[in-house]
Design an enzyme around this catalytic site. Structure first.
Site, mmCIF file in Angstrom:
data_model
loop_
_atom_site.group_PDB
_atom_site.id
_atom_site.type_symbol
_atom_site.label_atom_id
_atom_site.label_comp_id
_atom_site.label_asym_id
_atom_site.label_seq_id
_atom_site.Cartn_x
_atom_site.Cartn_y
_atom_site.Cartn_z
ATOM 1 N N ASP A 1 0.767 -1.191 -0.106
ATOM 2 C CA ASP A 1 -0.075 -0.214 -0.019
ATOM 3 C C ASP A 1 0.900 1.243 -0.064
ATOM 4 O O ASP A 1 0.341 2.348 0.068
ATOM 5 C CB ASP A 1 -0.895 -0.046 1.073
ATOM 6 C CG ASP A 1 -0.296 0.117 2.557
ATOM 7 O OD1 ASP A 1 0.811 -0.046 2.584
ATOM 8 O OD2 ASP A 1 -1.121 0.128 3.455
ATOM 9 N N SER A 2 2.430 1.030 0.022
ATOM 10 C CA SER A 2 3.169 2.154 -0.249
ATOM 11 C C SER A 2 2.932 2.822 -1.392
ATOM 12 O O SER A 2 3.627 3.610 -1.759
ATOM 13 C CB SER A 2 4.524 1.835 -0.018
ATOM 14 O OG SER A 2 4.647 0.599 -0.801
ATOM 15 N N ASP B 1 -1.222 -6.381 -0.389
ATOM 16 C CA ASP B 1 -0.982 -5.584 0.988
ATOM 17 C C ASP B 1 -2.458 -5.322 1.226
ATOM 18 O O ASP B 1 -3.146 -4.287 0.570
ATOM 19 C CB ASP B 1 -0.222 -4.265 0.850
ATOM 20 C CG ASP B 1 0.352 -3.846 2.104
ATOM 21 O OD1 ASP B 1 0.272 -4.731 3.067
ATOM 22 O OD2 ASP B 1 1.207 -2.875 2.180
ATOM 23 N N LYS C 1 -0.961 -9.494 3.150
ATOM 24 C CA LYS C 1 -0.188 -8.976 4.015
ATOM 25 C C LYS C 1 -1.158 -8.024 4.970
ATOM 26 O O LYS C 1 -1.973 -7.363 4.277
ATOM 27 C CB LYS C 1 1.136 -8.217 3.505
ATOM 28 C CG LYS C 1 1.752 -7.707 4.865
ATOM 29 C CD LYS C 1 3.452 -7.072 4.450
ATOM 30 C CE LYS C 1 3.301 -5.760 4.076
ATOM 31 N NZ LYS C 1 2.670 -4.674 4.923
ATOM 32 N N GLU D 1 -1.026 -5.387 8.631
ATOM 33 C CA GLU D 1 -0.286 -4.645 9.673
ATOM 34 C C GLU D 1 -1.113 -5.127 11.020
ATOM 35 O O GLU D 1 -2.086 -5.076 11.321
ATOM 36 C CB GLU D 1 -0.227 -3.276 9.482
ATOM 37 C CG GLU D 1 0.494 -2.896 8.246
ATOM 38 C CD GLU D 1 0.651 -1.466 7.981
ATOM 39 O OE1 GLU D 1 0.432 -0.682 9.085
ATOM 40 O OE2 GLU D 1 1.295 -0.921 6.890
ATOM 41 N N GLU E 1 9.724 -3.997 10.558
ATOM 42 C CA GLU E 1 9.847 -2.628 9.974
ATOM 43 C C GLU E 1 10.480 -1.755 11.091
ATOM 44 O O GLU E 1 9.853 -1.762 12.091
ATOM 45 C CB GLU E 1 8.720 -1.934 9.395
ATOM 46 C CG GLU E 1 9.126 -0.732 8.647
ATOM 47 C CD GLU E 1 7.898 -0.137 7.730
ATOM 48 O OE1 GLU E 1 7.054 -0.720 7.454
ATOM 49 O OE2 GLU E 1 8.233 0.886 7.212
HETATM 50 O O1 KIV Z 1 3.534 -1.034 1.514
HETATM 51 C C1 KIV Z 1 4.667 -1.531 1.683
HETATM 52 O O2 KIV Z 1 5.443 -1.377 0.519
HETATM 53 C C2 KIV Z 1 5.302 -2.134 2.903
HETATM 54 C C3 KIV Z 1 6.693 -2.399 2.711
HETATM 55 C C4 KIV Z 1 7.311 -1.460 3.129
HETATM 56 C C5 KIV Z 1 7.072 -3.710 3.738
HETATM 57 O O3 KIV Z 1 4.455 -2.306 3.568
#
Ligand code: KIV
Length: 262
Positions: free
Chosen positions: A45-46, A84, A114, A116, A179
């Protein structure tokens, strides 16, 4: 070469062989990451920050994640693809979490998701895993909690981090991202749990490493955290190419005879 599986990743940890992971968000870059032999692609989600130009990841939606993940899956042959889960796609209820996790596999073709959080999302990880959807956990600095954490800060509470790592393993996560965790704590977690740890700003002793692709390639410079290594300066190369194109068009040098139909 067949696509990497969670069994392959588990074996890497057992054999002490490092795991590589990078983010990608679209077809051309995912194809390059896959071609480079990277084990896992995270559609992070970056993308809210490095692709959409937002301040943080909070506004990213499920539909946007599904859209990007589908392009990445289409471009990749060998890498294990992780979608994510964006903010508020898994927090409100377990049912919604399972439904949204399922969208990554059903609509995008990803191999896993993934999310958090540590001990606090234990039941959510259990519910998604019970639907046979592999879950990668993410502890330490969790960017979706930026307002609760009071900013993006290194996380140093050893006891809490160890408890989070144990909780996500017990809940059924197949791997965990660490992280912005001090190297000695990441080493201890990596030794204590049986699932692979993937570090970002967590030192060299994790079972694997992940970086945001745009950071590694020099395509994003709004801020550059200490843990980033730039392996290329693509922004500079791209800018020079664009400026040369402008100059050649303005001078009437492009298109040349070789670019012109007769
Ligand atoms: O969203 C993302 O790119 C991430 C990484 C920084 C692990 O969660």
């Amino acid at each position: 070469m067949p696509r990497t599986t969670i069994t392959d990743l588990q074996k890497r940890k057992a054999d002490g062989k490092k795991i590589t992971m990078l983010t990608a968000y679209d077809f051309p870059f995912a194809a390059l990451v896959d071609q480079a032999g990277i084990d896992m692609i995270l559609v992070g989600d970056s993308l809210g920050v490095v692709v959409q130009g937002r301040e943080n990841t909070l506004p990213v939606t499920m539909d946007e994640m599904v859209y990007h993940t589908e392009m990445v899956v289409r471009a990749s042959r060998n890498a294990f693809v992780v979608g994510d889960m964006p903010f508020m796609s898994y927090q409100a209820s377990r049912e919604e979490a399972v439904f949204n996790a399922g969208r990554f596999l059903k609509e995008s073709g990803a191999q896993s998701v993934k999310l958090e959080g540590g001990a606090a999302v234990r039941a959510t990880i259990e519910a998604i895993s019970a639907a046979d959807i592999p879950v990668m956990a993410h502890i330490g600095l969790t960017p979706q909690s930026v307002h609760k954490m009071g900013g993006f800060k290194v996380q140093k509470e050893m006891d809490r981090l160890l408890q989070d790592a144990r909780s996500v393993e017990e809940a059924g996560a197949f791997s965990v991202v660490l992280e912005c965790v001090p190297g000695d704590i990441a080493k201890r977690i990596t030794e204590e749990i049986n699932i692979p740890t993937i570090g970002i700003g967590a030192g060299v002793d994790c079972d694997g490493q992940v970086l945001v692709l745009h950071d590694l390639l020099g395509l994003f410079d709004r801020f550059v955290p200490k843990f980033i290594k730039r392996y290329a300066q693509l922004s500079e190369t791209a800018l020079a190419a664009l400026q040369q194109y402008k100059e050649e068009v303005e001078k009437g040098e492009f298109p040349g005879a070789e670019h012109t139909f007769r």
